[in-house]
Design a protein around this motif. Structure first.
Motif: not given
Length: 242
Positions: A116-123, A138-141
């Protein structure tokens, strides 16, 4: 997975169209659901999810997923990838969930998630939550996929912030109406009681203009107060279009 160049005109047009659609929606649950399905389509990941952070309660409370029910209740509140992303404000990629300390949540195994890959949601500097792309392989994204996720997260942040604000304003309005109703009900009882006693007193007093000069203005004022209270109660029960 296939991810386009974040600066590609087609992708930019898609994000602009999505931004317009998201910002026209005031229901935060619908916004979240639109975002996760948009991410799945944009980068071709198997599934996507999103969770929001409640700073007042210090926990993840609301979310959406293409494959998991009640995802916000199933993420790790402490020590997991979601909390790490919230605390650091940076993307996180886990290429193999079987060999990473951030992936001990059983939800991943149950869903068949291998990476998985995760990114922050920022405002405007405030971290609202985390957006995830999930894969059964399996994945490097690739860097381009992360950039697309960050672009979508930026688009989503404004819509989520606005929807949350609308929700808070609606809650505040409901609280205000409830407070007004409570105050009006509490005022009605003593005013009605005073009106009743004044009527009894007026019947017991001699039929004299001197007494009437005092009792009649008091009675008029009490009746006017009751009318105002009734108007306030009617207003709090009124809804537009009813």
């Amino acid at each position: 997975m296939t991810a386009g160049d974040p600066s590609h005109p087609h992708l930019l047009a898609t994000l602009l169209e999505l931004s317009q659609a998201l910002n026209s929606e005031t229901d935060v649950a619908i916004v979240l659901r639109q975002v996760v399905f948009a991410l799945r389509d944009l980068i071709g990941c198997r599934h996507a999810s999103l969770v929001l952070w409640n700073p007042d309660r210090g926990q993840f409370e609301q979310g959406a997923s293409t494959n998991v029910q009640n995802v916000a209740k199933r993420v790790r509140q402490k020590g997991g990838a979601t909390r790490w992303i919230m605390e650091h404000g940076e993307p996180l990629v886990v290429a193999n969930t079987s060999a990473n300390p951030y992936s001990s949540n059983p939800m991943l195994g149950e869903s068949g998630v291998r990476s998985f890959a995760g990114v922050p949601i920022q405002h405007t500097g405030e971290r609202l939550g985390v957006l995830y792309a999930l894969s059964e392989d399996e994945n490097q994204f690739q860097e381009a996929e992360i950039e697309v996720m960050e672009s979508l997260a930026a688009v989503a942040a404004t819509a989520i912030h606005n929807a949350l604000l609308v929700g808070r304003l609606e809650q505040l309005s409901q609280f205000k109406d409830a407070l007004i109703r409570l105050a009006a009900h509490d005022l009605r009882s003593p005013v009605s009681l005073a009106t009743g006693y004044l009527d009894i007193l007026s019947q017991e007093l001699p039929d004299d203009a001197e007494y009437s000069a005092f009792t009649e203005p008091i009675g008029d004022a009490l009746r006017q107060m009751l009318e105002i209270i009734d108007d306030v109660l009617d207003f709090t029960r009124w809804t537009p279009g009813a």
